[in-house]
Design a protein around this motif. Structure first.
Motif, PDB file in Angstrom:
ATOM      1  N   ALA A  11      27.989   8.984 -22.130  1.00 22.11           N
ATOM      2  CA  ALA A  11      27.828   9.315 -20.713  1.00 22.11           C
ATOM      3  C   ALA A  11      27.993  10.818 -20.504  1.00 22.11           C
ATOM      4  N   MET A  12      27.023  11.414 -19.842  1.00 25.63           N
ATOM      5  CA  MET A  12      27.060  12.842 -19.552  1.00 25.63           C
ATOM      6  C   MET A  12      26.633  13.020 -18.102  1.00 25.63           C
ATOM      7  N   PRO A  13      27.575  13.079 -17.177  1.00 25.37           N
ATOM      8  CA  PRO A  13      27.210  13.110 -15.769  1.00 25.37           C
ATOM      9  C   PRO A  13      26.415  14.336 -15.336  1.00 25.37           C
ATOM     10  N   ARG A  14      26.599  15.465 -15.977  1.00 26.62           N
ATOM     11  CA  ARG A  14      25.845  16.672 -15.628  1.00 26.62           C
ATOM     12  C   ARG A  14      25.369  17.336 -16.897  1.00 26.62           C
ATOM     13  N   ALA A  15      24.243  18.038 -16.765  1.00 28.25           N
ATOM     14  CA  ALA A  15      23.703  18.745 -17.931  1.00 28.25           C
ATOM     15  C   ALA A  15      23.003  20.010 -17.469  1.00 28.25           C
ATOM     16  N   PHE A  16      23.008  20.987 -18.354  1.00 32.17           N
ATOM     17  CA  PHE A  16      22.240  22.211 -18.139  1.00 32.17           C
ATOM     18  C   PHE A  16      21.075  22.189 -19.125  1.00 32.17           C
ATOM     19  N   LEU A  17      19.946  22.663 -18.675  1.00 32.46           N
ATOM     20  CA  LEU A  17      18.755  22.746 -19.507  1.00 32.46           C
ATOM     21  C   LEU A  17      18.318  24.198 -19.539  1.00 32.46           C
ATOM     22  N   TYR A  18      18.095  24.701 -20.739  1.00 30.69           N
ATOM     23  CA  TYR A  18      17.588  26.060 -20.916  1.00 30.69           C
ATOM     24  C   TYR A  18      16.177  25.943 -21.473  1.00 30.69           C
ATOM     25  N   THR A  19      15.239  26.668 -20.872  1.00 27.72           N
ATOM     26  CA  THR A  19      13.878  26.696 -21.391  1.00 27.72           C
ATOM     27  C   THR A  19      13.412  28.135 -21.545  1.00 27.72           C
ATOM     28  N   GLU A  20      12.598  28.345 -22.564  1.00 26.91           N
ATOM     29  CA  GLU A  20      12.015  29.666 -22.807  1.00 26.91           C
ATOM     30  C   GLU A  20      10.576  29.435 -23.258  1.00 26.91           C
ATOM     31  N   VAL A  21       9.616  29.899 -22.458  1.00 30.11           N
ATOM     32  CA  VAL A  21       8.199  29.767 -22.805  1.00 30.11           C
ATOM     33  C   VAL A  21       7.777  31.057 -23.489  1.00 30.11           C
ATOM     34  N   HIS A  22       7.246  30.912 -24.685  1.00 27.15           N
ATOM     35  CA  HIS A  22       6.845  32.068 -25.479  1.00 27.15           C
ATOM     36  C   HIS A  22       5.462  32.526 -25.022  1.00 27.15           C
ATOM     37  N   THR A  23       5.477  33.394 -24.046  1.00 26.90           N
ATOM     38  CA  THR A  23       4.262  33.933 -23.453  1.00 26.90           C
ATOM     39  C   THR A  23       4.529  35.383 -23.094  1.00 26.90           C
ATOM     40  N   SER A  24       3.547  36.052 -22.599  1.00 21.01           N
ATOM     41  CA  SER A  24       3.746  37.442 -22.194  1.00 21.01           C
ATOM     42  C   SER A  24       3.060  37.670 -20.853  1.00 21.01           C
ATOM     43  N   VAL A  25       3.626  37.052 -19.837  1.00 20.77           N
ATOM     44  CA  VAL A  25       3.087  37.168 -18.483  1.00 20.77           C
ATOM     45  C   VAL A  25       4.154  37.828 -17.614  1.00 20.77           C
ATOM     46  N   PRO A  26       3.876  38.994 -17.052  1.00 22.67           N
ATOM     47  CA  PRO A  26       4.851  39.587 -16.141  1.00 22.67           C
ATOM     48  C   PRO A  26       5.177  38.600 -15.018  1.00 22.67           C
ATOM     49  N   PHE A  27       6.450  38.483 -14.674  1.00 20.75           N
ATOM     50  CA  PHE A  27       6.847  37.466 -13.703  1.00 20.75           C
ATOM     51  C   PHE A  27       6.119  37.616 -12.371  1.00 20.75           C
ATOM     52  N   GLY A  28       5.791  38.836 -11.983  1.00 20.50           N
ATOM     53  CA  GLY A  28       5.057  39.050 -10.739  1.00 20.50           C
ATOM     54  C   GLY A  28       3.672  38.429 -10.743  1.00 20.50           C
ATOM     55  N   GLU A  29       3.140  38.130 -11.930  1.00 19.44           N
ATOM     56  CA  GLU A  29       1.827  37.501 -12.062  1.00 19.44           C
ATOM     57  C   GLU A  29       1.929  36.004 -12.332  1.00 19.44           C
ATOM     58  N   PHE A  30       3.135  35.492 -12.481  1.00 16.43           N
ATOM     59  CA  PHE A  30       3.347  34.075 -12.780  1.00 16.43           C
ATOM     60  C   PHE A  30       3.318  33.270 -11.482  1.00 16.43           C
ATOM     61  N   PRO A  31       2.664  32.101 -11.446  1.00 15.96           N
ATOM     62  CA  PRO A  31       2.495  31.346 -10.195  1.00 15.96           C
ATOM     63  C   PRO A  31       3.716  30.518  -9.773  1.00 15.96           C
ATOM     64  N   TRP A  32       4.869  31.170  -9.700  1.00 15.48           N
ATOM     65  CA  TRP A  32       6.086  30.433  -9.364  1.00 15.48           C
ATOM     66  C   TRP A  32       6.030  29.802  -7.978  1.00 15.48           C
ATOM     67  N   LYS A  33       5.321  30.413  -7.033  1.00 20.52           N
ATOM     68  CA  LYS A  33       5.244  29.847  -5.675  1.00 20.52           C
ATOM     69  C   LYS A  33       4.535  28.503  -5.674  1.00 20.52           C
ATOM     70  N   ALA A  34       3.618  28.298  -6.589  1.00 19.23           N
ATOM     71  CA  ALA A  34       2.932  27.009  -6.707  1.00 19.23           C
ATOM     72  C   ALA A  34       3.778  25.995  -7.470  1.00 19.23           C
TER      73      ALA A  34
END
Length: 113
Positions: A11-34
């Protein structure tokens, strides 16, 4: 993509997830709003902090989930599918939030009150 195997019998009531996508897209160009509205519908997701790697423009995230089961379902489901569609590779890790609660509280982590 590498995903840490988790023994869901423990049983693990809470968990943290770490993700790292190996890409080279400046965050300002990434479609985070979508993407953010879709993330708000992910079962068990409590919060996400977006990450932008300095120097390489890799994109990642630090997620808080209500359970390891929900974190694993997201990592192996929606996240894995989106990474594959983007033609990228990723590193994903799931961490036990309860095991580090006392130490994190002592350091005033915003994830523990």
């Amino acid at each position: 993509m590498t995903i840490l195997e988790v023994d869901l019998e423990v049983a693990m009531p809470r968990a943290f997830l770490y993700t790292e996508v190996h890409t080279s897209v400046p965050f300002g160009e990434f479609p985070w709003k979508a993407i953010n509205p879709q993330l708000k519908e992910v079962p068990g997701l409590v919060s996400k902090t977006w990450l932008s790697e300095i120097g390489t423009n890799g994109i990642g995230g630090f997620y808080e989930f209500d359970s390891a089961e929900n974190a694993l379902a997201y990592a192996t489901g929606d996240f894995a599918a989106a990474t594959t569609r983007a033609g990228a590779t990723a590193t994903t890790r799931i961490f036990d939030a309860e095991a580090v609660a006392e130490a994190s509280t002592d350091l005033k982590s915003p994830f523990y009150s």
